[in-house]
Write an enzyme that holds these catalytic residues in place. Structure first.
Site, PDB file in Angstrom:
ATOM      1  N   PHE A 269       0.735  -1.071  -0.031  1.00 19.45           N
ATOM      2  CA  PHE A 269      -0.099  -0.113   0.317  1.00 19.45           C
ATOM      3  C   PHE A 269       0.898   1.153   0.046  1.00 19.45           C
ATOM      4  O   PHE A 269       0.387   2.347   0.160  1.00 19.45           O
ATOM      5  CB  PHE A 269      -0.980   0.017   1.202  1.00 19.45           C
ATOM      6  N   ARG A 270       2.103   1.155  -0.008  1.00 16.04           N
ATOM      7  CA  ARG A 270       3.043   2.300  -0.241  1.00 16.04           C
ATOM      8  C   ARG A 270       3.262   3.273   0.754  1.00 16.04           C
ATOM      9  O   ARG A 270       3.894   4.403   0.285  1.00 16.04           O
ATOM     10  CB  ARG A 270       2.873   2.938  -1.719  1.00 16.04           C
TER      11      ARG A 270
ATOM     12  N   ASN B 255       8.072  -3.138   1.970  1.00  8.58           N
ATOM     13  CA  ASN B 255       8.630  -2.465   0.793  1.00  8.58           C
ATOM     14  C   ASN B 255       8.465  -1.096   0.942  1.00  8.58           C
ATOM     15  O   ASN B 255       8.226  -0.615  -0.386  1.00  8.58           O
ATOM     16  CB  ASN B 255       8.956  -3.205  -0.368  1.00  8.58           C
TER      17      ASN B 255
ATOM     18  N   HIS C 255       9.826 -13.788  -0.488  1.00 14.50           N
ATOM     19  CA  HIS C 255       9.703 -13.788  -1.977  1.00 14.50           C
ATOM     20  C   HIS C 255      10.904 -14.531  -2.584  1.00 14.50           C
ATOM     21  O   HIS C 255      12.069 -14.322  -2.271  1.00 14.50           O
ATOM     22  CB  HIS C 255      10.021 -12.497  -2.288  1.00 14.50           C
TER      23      HIS C 255
ATOM     24  N   ASP D   8      -0.729  -9.809  -3.965  1.00 10.40           N
ATOM     25  CA  ASP D   8       0.167  -9.022  -4.174  1.00 10.40           C
ATOM     26  C   ASP D   8       0.110  -7.699  -4.851  1.00 10.40           C
ATOM     27  O   ASP D   8       0.544  -7.151  -5.738  1.00 10.40           O
ATOM     28  CB  ASP D   8       1.312  -9.851  -5.028  1.00 10.40           C
TER      29      ASP D   8
ATOM     30  N   HIS E 225       1.446   1.006  -9.351  1.00 11.42           N
ATOM     31  CA  HIS E 225       2.363   1.951  -9.732  1.00 11.42           C
ATOM     32  C   HIS E 225       1.588   2.792 -10.664  1.00 11.42           C
ATOM     33  O   HIS E 225       0.490   2.345 -11.227  1.00 11.42           O
ATOM     34  CB  HIS E 225       3.667   1.363 -10.519  1.00 11.42           C
TER      35      HIS E 225
HETATM   36  O1  DOR Z   1       5.920  -7.427  -9.103  1.00 10.64           O
HETATM   37  C1  DOR Z   1       6.163  -6.866  -7.481  1.00 10.64           C
HETATM   38  N1  DOR Z   1       6.058  -6.049  -7.058  1.00 10.64           N
HETATM   39  N2  DOR Z   1       6.777  -8.033  -7.035  1.00 10.64           N
HETATM   40  C2  DOR Z   1       7.206  -7.863  -5.822  1.00 10.64           C
HETATM   41  O2  DOR Z   1       7.665  -8.459  -5.084  1.00 10.64           O
HETATM   42  C3  DOR Z   1       7.114  -6.319  -5.285  1.00 10.64           C
HETATM   43  C4  DOR Z   1       5.934  -5.577  -5.747  1.00 10.64           C
HETATM   44  C5  DOR Z   1       5.961  -4.029  -5.536  1.00 10.64           C
HETATM   45  O3  DOR Z   1       6.283  -3.869  -4.426  1.00 10.64           O
HETATM   46  O4  DOR Z   1       5.932  -3.482  -6.393  1.00 10.64           O
END
Ligand code: DOR
Length: 443
Positions: A65-66, A96, A181, A308, A312
Site C-alpha cells: 500500500f506504499r 517495502n 519472495h 500481491d 504503480h
Molecule cells: O511485482 C512485484 N511488485 N513483485 C514484488 O515482489 C514487489 C511488488 C512491488 O512492491 O511493486
C-alpha cells in the site's frame, strides 16, 4: 474493537462445507447466529441479501500500500478502500515502503497512520535485513505485526537477503512463520547484466526465468527443514516449484500462496495485450504454469491466494523495459475472478472460503476471523451473481486506476461489504459507516 449490530437477511451463506440459505445476525460486531429466519431484537438494522451469495470477508495476505513514502501510488486509505470494494475485509501489508518497515518503531508508525483512515482490518510485515536479522524474534511480537518478510531476490525497493548465511540467521531468530519472495538474487544479477539491448517485456519470463524461482525455492526448503522454522512461499509462479512442493512433502512447515495474475493471465498473450502493465515479479509465465497452479490450488498444495496488489502509476509503468517497475494492482479483483473460476468449474464455492479466508487466517494465526460462525468478527461480503460485466474501470478504487481485467465478462460482483457489522462499501460507494478498519490480532 468497535462493532455494530446488523441482520443480513435471506442470503445463501458460503462455508467450507457448502452453501446454505441463512440469515447472519451480527451483534456488537461479532457473529451471533447463522441460520434460517432468525429472530432479532427490534430495531436491528437489516441488509437484505435477497438470495445472493454471502461470503465471509476475504483476507488478502499480500498487499503493497506504499505508505509511507510512495503515496502517489497508493496510501493506506485508498488501498484499504480498494480492498473493501472487492469484499476484502482484512489485509496484510508488505514492508517495502519508504523507509522500509525494518524496526518496531517503523511498524508502530504504520499502525498509527492507519488509525481512523482505513476500510479494512490490517496487519503489517517487518522486512528482514542483514542488520536486523538477529533481533527479528523480539521485533515480531510487536502488536499489529503479522510476521517477517524476506526478499531473496530484488524487486521493488531495496529490501534484500540474498545469501543463505543471512537467511539462516533470520530463520533462527523468532518462531512465527516467515514469508518469502523466492527468486535467486545471484542468478537475477547474472541475467540482468547480460540483457541484450532492446529486450522487451515479452522476455520478462525468460529474464527472471524458471530457474531463478526454482533455485531460490530449493534453497529455502532446505533451510526451513534444517532450522525447523515455518516458512510461507509467496506468489509461486512455476510448475516446477509445485512439483518440488509435492515431492518434498514438508506439510505445515511450508505453506504457499499464488496470485490471481498467475492463475488468470499467461504469456505471451498478457504481454501482447497489456505490455508492462502485466509486468510483475516473479513473472506471469506460459499456460503450462498457469494450469499447474490452478490444479495445485484446487488440490490444496497451495494454501491461499494473495493478490500481491502492487500499484504503480501509469506514467511509471510507461517507462521502457526493464526500467518499468514490476507490480500489478489486484486487491479488488480477487473475488470476481474466483467467481469466474467457479463458473468455469475448476474451483467450487467452498474453495473460495478455503483459499481466501480460512487458509490465510491459519497461515498467519489471525484471531477472530474465519468462516461465518458464532463468535468470529462479523465481516462478510454480499455478491450479486447477476452482474455479468464487463468489469468497468470506474469501479476500481486503487489509486493506480487500471487492471488487466478491465473489460472482462463477470460471473458476479461484490455489492456490499461488512466489517464488524458496519457496511463499509456498497453499490460502488463508501458506506455510511466510513473508515472502520482496525489492527488485526495474531496468535
Ligand atoms: O511485482 C512485484 N511488485 N513483485 C514484488 O515482489 C514487489 C511488488 C512491488 O512492491 O511493486
Amino acid at each position: 474493537m468497535s462493532g455494530a449490530d446488523l441482520l443480513v437477511r435471506g442470503g445463501r451463506v458460503v462455508g467450507l462445507d457448502g452453501v446454505r440459505a441463512a440469515d447472519v445476525h451480527i451483534r456488537r460486531g461479532s457473529v451471533h447466529a447463522v441460520g434460517p429466519e432468525l429472530a432479532v431484537p427490534a430495531g436491528t438494522p437489516v441488509l437484505e441479501a435477497r438470495g445472493r451469495l454471502v461470503f465471509p470477508g476475504l483476507i488478502d495476505p499480500q498487499v503493497h500500500f506504499r505508505e509511507p513514502g510512495m503515496e502517489h501510488k497508493e496510501d493506506l486509505a485508498s488501498g484499504t478502500l480498494a480492498a473493501a470494494a472487492g469484499g476484502v475485509t482484512s489485509v496484510l501489508e508488505m514492508p517495502n515502503t519508504k523507509p522500509p518497515t525494518t524496526t518496531p518503531e517503523l511498524l508502530r508508525d504504520k499502525v498509527s497512520r492507519a488509525r481512523g483512515r482505513t476500510y479494512s482490518d490490517h496487519g503489517f510485515f517487518l522486512g528482514a535485513t542483514a542488520q536486523n536479522a538477529d533481533r527479528l524474534g523480539e521485533y515480531e511480537a510487536e502488536p499489529g505485526c503479522c510476521g517477517v518478510k524476506v526478499f531473496l531476490g530484488s524487486s521493488t525497493g531495496d529490501l534484500l537477503v540474498p545469501d543463505d548465511a543471512t537467511l539462516e540467521r533470520v530463520l533462527r531468530s523468532g518462531a512465527r512463520r516467515v514469508a518469502v519472495h523466492s527468486e535467486d538474487e545471484y542468478r537475477l544479477r547474472e541475467r540482468y547484466a547480460a540483457l541484450p539491448a532492446g529486450t522487451s517485456v515479452r522476455q520478462h519470463p525468460e529474464v527472471r526465468d524458471v530457474e531463478c524461482a526454482l533455485r531460490a525455492t530449493r534453497r529455502l526448503l532446505d533451510l526451513a527443514e534444517r532450522t525447523g522454522r515455518r516458512v510461507h512461499l509467496l506468489h509461486v509462479s512455476t510448475a516446477e516449484e509445485i512439483a518440488l512442493l509435492r515431492e518434498r512433502r514438508l506439510g505445515d512447515l511450508v505453506t504457499a500462496e499464488v496470485t490471481m495474475n498467475h492463475l488468470f493471465l499467461a504469456a505471451p498473450e498478457c504481454y501482447e495485450s497489456h505490455g508492462t502493465l502485466a509486468q510483475m515479479n516473479p513473472p506471469v509465465r506460459e499456460p503450462r504454469h498457469r494450469d499447474a497452479l490452478r490444479a495445485a490450488l484446487a488440490d490444496g498444495t497451495l494454501t491461499c491466494i494473495g493478490s500481491d496488489h502492487a500499484p504503480h502509476t501509469l506514467a511509471e509503468k510507461a517507462r521502457p523495459y526493464p526500467e518499468s517497475p514490476s507490480g500489478i494492482p489486484g486487491v479488488q479483483t480477487i473475488l470476481p475472478l474466483l467467481l469466474l473460476a467457479v463458473r468455469d468449474g475448476w474451483l467450487r464455492l467452498p474453495d473460495v472460503v478455503r483459499v481466501c479466508v480460512t487458509g490465510p487466517a491459519r497461515v498467519w494465526g489471525i484471531q477472530a476471523k474465519g468462516e461465518l460462525a458464532s463468535g468470529v468478527d462479523g465481516d462478510l461480503v454480499v455478491v450479486d451473481q447477476e452482474e455479468r460485466g464487463p468489469l468497468a474501470r470506474e469501479w476500481l478504487r486503487s489509486r493506480a486506476g487500471y487492471s488487466p481485467f478491465v473489460g472482462w465478462s463477470l460471473a458476479g460482483w461484490p455489492v456490499a461489504t461488512v466489517l464488524r457489522g458496519h457496511v463499509v462499501y456498497a453499490q460502488h460507494a463508501v458506506g455510511a459507516a466510513g473508515a472502520r478498519g482496525e489492527v488485526l490480532r495474531f496468535g
